[in-house]
Design a protein around this motif. Structure first.
Motif, PDB file in Angstrom:
ATOM      1  N   ASN A   1       0.859  -1.173   0.000  1.00 61.99           N
ATOM      2  CA  ASN A   1       0.000   0.000   0.000  1.00 61.99           C
ATOM      3  C   ASN A   1       0.905   1.236   0.000  1.00 61.99           C
ATOM      4  O   ASN A   1       1.152   1.863   1.018  1.00 61.99           O
ATOM      5  CB  ASN A   1      -0.889  -0.035   1.247  1.00 61.99           C
TER       6      ASN A   1
ATOM      7  N   VAL B   1      -4.119   4.522  12.208  1.00 63.65           N
ATOM      8  CA  VAL B   1      -3.075   3.734  11.554  1.00 63.65           C
ATOM      9  C   VAL B   1      -3.353   2.244  11.770  1.00 63.65           C
ATOM     10  O   VAL B   1      -3.203   1.426  10.857  1.00 63.65           O
ATOM     11  CB  VAL B   1      -1.690   4.130  12.117  1.00 63.65           C
ATOM     12  N   LEU B   2      -3.786   1.894  12.989  1.00 63.04           N
ATOM     13  CA  LEU B   2      -4.021   0.480  13.288  1.00 63.04           C
ATOM     14  C   LEU B   2      -5.244  -0.061  12.553  1.00 63.04           C
ATOM     15  O   LEU B   2      -5.321  -1.252  12.279  1.00 63.04           O
ATOM     16  CB  LEU B   2      -4.209   0.289  14.801  1.00 63.04           C
ATOM     17  N   SER B   3      -6.204   0.812  12.247  1.00 61.05           N
ATOM     18  CA  SER B   3      -7.410   0.326  11.576  1.00 61.05           C
ATOM     19  C   SER B   3      -7.297   0.428  10.055  1.00 61.05           C
ATOM     20  O   SER B   3      -8.220   0.081   9.340  1.00 61.05           O
ATOM     21  CB  SER B   3      -8.635   1.100  12.060  1.00 61.05           C
ATOM     22  N   ALA B   4      -6.163   0.936   9.584  1.00 61.77           N
ATOM     23  CA  ALA B   4      -5.981   1.101   8.137  1.00 61.77           C
ATOM     24  C   ALA B   4      -5.474  -0.199   7.500  1.00 61.77           C
ATOM     25  O   ALA B   4      -4.843  -1.007   8.167  1.00 61.77           O
ATOM     26  CB  ALA B   4      -4.993   2.234   7.867  1.00 61.77           C
ATOM     27  N   PRO B   5      -5.763  -0.372   6.213  1.00 60.28           N
ATOM     28  CA  PRO B   5      -5.328  -1.601   5.533  1.00 60.28           C
ATOM     29  C   PRO B   5      -3.845  -1.566   5.191  1.00 60.28           C
ATOM     30  O   PRO B   5      -3.478  -1.587   4.025  1.00 60.28           O
ATOM     31  CB  PRO B   5      -6.198  -1.625   4.272  1.00 60.28           C
ATOM     32  N   ILE B   6      -2.994  -1.493   6.223  1.00 59.60           N
ATOM     33  CA  ILE B   6      -1.560  -1.476   5.958  1.00 59.60           C
ATOM     34  C   ILE B   6      -0.852  -2.492   6.839  1.00 59.60           C
ATOM     35  O   ILE B   6      -1.299  -2.786   7.944  1.00 59.60           O
ATOM     36  CB  ILE B   6      -0.937  -0.069   6.180  1.00 59.60           C
ATOM     37  N   SER B   7       0.255  -3.002   6.315  1.00 54.12           N
ATOM     38  CA  SER B   7       1.015  -3.993   7.071  1.00 54.12           C
ATOM     39  C   SER B   7       1.968  -3.282   8.020  1.00 54.12           C
ATOM     40  O   SER B   7       2.217  -2.087   7.899  1.00 54.12           O
ATOM     41  CB  SER B   7       1.810  -4.874   6.109  1.00 54.12           C
TER      42      SER B   7
END
Lengths: 308, 253
Positions: free
Chosen positions: B2, B92-98
Motif C-alpha cells: 500500500n 493507523v491500526l485500523s488502516a489496511p496497511i502492514s
C-alpha cells in the motif's frame, strides 16, 4: 438480507486478565443501521475495536464482506470507516490535510472532489484550512467523521457519536446517517442513550458484561417487550377498591384519584373490556383515561436488571 | 504494497518536521557549531593533529555521527510515541496497511530528517575546517545505514515507552554516553590500553571509525568490520520490530 459482517464466537480477555467479551455471535446485515446498546464497560468498544483491527481478539472468527479480518485484513479494513468515541486529533494539522491523510492511509487515490463533498456535508468546508486545535469540540467531532468517510467505506462504525454533541450536530449527524444508508452503507452505532437507538436504528443489540443479551428488530422488540400502562382518572376520590376489582391487579394512587393498570401489548387479551365493565358495575365514574407506551429505555432497564 | 499509505505517513511526518523547523533542523546545527568552537578551536589549538589529520577536521565525522544517532532515535521514537500518546494511532491500526508499511513510513521519515541534518552539518563544517572525503559513496552508505538503523531503534523505543520519561531515557542515558565514549572527539589509540579494550564493546566505535575512514582513510577498526557491525545492528532492530508487531506488543492489546 445477506450479512456483511459475521461475528462467530469472538471472545476477548485483556492481558490484565479482564474478560471483556464472552463468545459473541452476531450477524450484521448489509445496509442496516444496528444500534449496539449497553452500559459503560459492557464491551461495545472492544467488539468494534476487534472488528476494525485495533485490538487483537482472543478467539473466534470475523468476516467482513466475506473476507477474514485477520488473513485478508487489507480487504476488510478498507471497507470499514471508524469514528472513535474519543476526540483523537492532530492539533497542528489543517482539516483538509488530516482528511486527505486518512484517504491516503486507506490506500485510495487522491480525489479532491470527494473530500470536498464530505467536508461540505459536514459543514466543514469553510474551515478546511484551519488548524484542528482552533476548532470547537463539536467541529472536531465532525472532523473525525470526515476522516472516517474519506475513503468511501461500505461499513461505518460510530462509537458513542452523541457524547458531548449539541442538538444541531446530532441532527446533522442523523441526516448524514440517513443519506449514507440510502447509498447502501451499513452503519453500526454504539450508544448508551436509548433515545438515539430508538430514533434511528433498524435493529437493536443489547450487550452487557461482554455478553450479547439479544438482537432484535426494533419494532419487534418494542412490541414484544413493550408494556402499556392504562391510567384511569376517577371523578371522585375513593379510599379503597371494591372486592369485585381485586382480580385486575389495579393500583390505587395515594390521593385515591387514579387507578393504574398494566398490560402486555403482545398478549391476545388485554383485559381492558372486562376491567371497564367491572368498573362501571362497581359504580366508579371516571373523568379521563390515558395509556402510556413503555419506551425502549424501560425495556432496556428491565433487561439489564433482569440479567443482573 | 500500500504505497499510498506509506507516502501518506511519510508526508505527514515530514510536514511535522517543516512545522517545527527551528527545533528540528536549526537547533542541532547550532549545537554542532558550538562543539566546533569548543573542541575544534579551543582544544584543537593545543592538539593540532591526530594521526596526521587536523584536529578540527578529525572530529567532523564524529560530530555528524553524534547528531545522526541522537536525531534518528529521537525523531523516530517521538514520531510513533506521539500518536500513541494522543490516541491518533487508532487510525493507523485500523488502516489496511502492514506493519512493514507502517515502519517504512515512520522510520523513512525519521531517517530522512536526520540525514538532512547530517548533510547540513557536513556542509557547515566544510566552511570551517579543511575537509577531505576520500570515499564519498561509502560515506553516504554509512550515513544512510546508520540513520535507518537508529531510526529503527528509536521506533522500538517509541513503542516500548509508555511515558515521556522513558522516551528520553534511552537517548540520554545510552546513546549520548556511547557516542561520547565512542571516539567522536579522539582516536581510541589515545586511550590507555584497558579503556581501549573496553571501547571495543561499544558499537558506536565501529560506526564512527568506519565513517571516519571514508573521510581520511584512518580508522580504529577495519572498515569492513564497521560495515558488518552496522549490518548486525540493523538486523537486530528489524527482528525486534518484527517480534513486536507479531505479538501486538504495546500496540494491539
Amino acid at each position: 438480507m445477506s450479512s456483511i459482517i459475521s461475528i462467530k464466537n469472538v471472545e476477548k480477555t485483556y492481558s490484565g486478565g479482564f474478560k471483556a467479551l464472552d463468545p459473541v455471535n452476531l450477524e450484521i446485515r448489509q445496509g442496516e443501521i444496528l444500534a449496539l446498546l449497553g452500559p459503560n464497560g459492557a464491551g461495545k468498544t472492544t467488539l468494534i475495536s476487534i472488528i476494525c483491527g485495533i485490538v487483537q481478539k482472543s478467539g473466534g472468527k470475523i468476516r467482513v464482506g466475506g473476507f477474514d479480518t485477520e488473513e485478508d485484513y487489507r480487504q476488510t479494513r478498507s471497507m470499514i470507516g471508524l469514528v472513535p468515541q474519543e476526540l483523537h486529533t492532530d492539533s497542528f494539522e489543517t482539516v483538509w490535510n488530516t482528511v486527505s491523510f486518512s484517504r491516503g492511509l486507506f490506500g485510495k487515490p487522491r480525489n479532491d472532489d470527494h473530500i470536498e463533498k464530505v467536508l461540505r456535508d459536514l459543514s466543514l468546508w469553510e474551515k478546511r484550512n484551519r488548524e484542528i486545535m482552533t476548532l470547537s469540540g463539536g467541529m472536531k467531532r465532525r472532523v473525525m467523521i470526515a476522516k472516517a468517510l474519506a475513503h468511501e467505506p461500505q461499513v461505518l462504525f460510530l462509537d458513542e457519536p452523541s457524547a458531548g454533541v449539541d442538538v444541531e450536530l446530532r441532527k446533522d449527524m442523523w441526516n448524514l446517517v440517513e443519506t449514507l444508508r440510502s447509498t447502501g452503507v451499513t452503519i453500526i452505532l454504539t450508544t448508551h442513550y436509548i433515545e438515539e437507538a430508538e430514533a434511528i436504528a433498524d435493529r437493536i443489540a443489547v450487550i452487557r458484561r461482554g455478553k450479547l443479551l439479544l438482537v432484535e428488530d426494533k419494532g419487534d422488540l418494542m412490541s414484544k417487550l413493550g408494556r402499556k400502562t392504562l391510567l384511569i382518572h376517577l371523578s371522585k376520590s375513593v379510599k379503597s377498591l371494591p372486592e369485585t376489582l381485586a382480580k385486575h391487579g389495579l393500583e390505587l394512587s395515594e390521593d385515591g384519584m387514579t387507578l393504574t393498570y398494566e398490560y402486555e401489548t403482545a398478549g391476545k387479551r388485554t383485559g381492558i373490556t372486562s376491567l371497564l365493565s367491572d368498573l362501571s358495575a362497581a359504580g366508579l365514574k371516571f373523568r379521563d383515561i390515558e395509556t402510556r407506551q413503555s419506551s425502549l429505555e424501560d425495556i432496556f432497564v428491565g433487561l439489564v436488571s433482569e440479567a443482573a | 504494497m500500500n504505497f499510498r499509505a506509506i507516502w501518506a505517513i511519510y508526508k505527514f511526518e515530514m510536514a511535522r518536521t517543516k512545522r517545527t523547523i527551528m527545533q528540528s533542523i536549526v537547533s542541532p546545527v547550532i549545537s554542532t557549531c558550538l562543539y566546533f568552537v569548543v573542541f575544534g578551536s579551543a582544544i584543537g589549538s593545543r592538539i593540532e593533529t591526530v594521526e596526521g589529520v587536523n584536529y578540527g577536521a578529525f572530529i567532523v565525522p564524529g560530530l555528524i555521527m553524534l547528531s545522526l544517532l541522537t536525531q534518528s532515535v529521537t525523531n523516530a521514537s517521538f514520531g510513533i510515541y506521539f500518536p500513541k500518546f494522543i490516541g491518533t494511532i487508532y487510525e493507523v491500526l485500523s488502516a489496511p496497511i502492514s506493519y512493514m508499511e507502517i515502519v517504512l513510513g515512520y522510520v523513512g521519515a525519521a531517517a530522512t530528517k536526520s540525514l538532512m541534518i547530517g548533510v547540513i552539518i557536513l556542509f557547515t563544517a566544510s566552511f570551517i575546517v579543511p575537509l577531505q572525503i576520500s570515499h564519498p559513496l561509502i560515506m553516504a552508505l554509512f550515513m544512510v545505514l546508520t540513520a535507518i538503523s537508529f531510526a529503527l531503534l528509536g521506533f522500538i523505543i517509541g513503542i516500548w515507552a509508555d511515558n515521556f520519561e522513558k522516551l528520553q531515557l534511552v537517548p540520554l542515558l545510552v546513546i549520548t554516553p556511547l557516542v561520547f565514549l565512542g571516539g567522536s572527539f579522539y582516536s581510541i589509540n589515545m586511550l590507555p590500553p584497558v579503556w581501549q579494550t573496553i571501547s571495543y564493546f561499544n558499537p558506536v566505535v565501529y560506526l564512527i571509525s568506519g565513517f571516519r575512514w571514508s573521510f581520511y582513510e584512518i580508522s580504529d577498526v577495519a572498515p569492513l568490520l564497521s560495515l558488518g557491525a552496522v549490518a548486525i545492528f540493523l538486523t537486530v532492530c528489524m527482528s525486534v520490530i518484527a517480534w513486536m508487531f507479531k505479538t501486538g506488543y504495546r500496540l494491539r492489546d
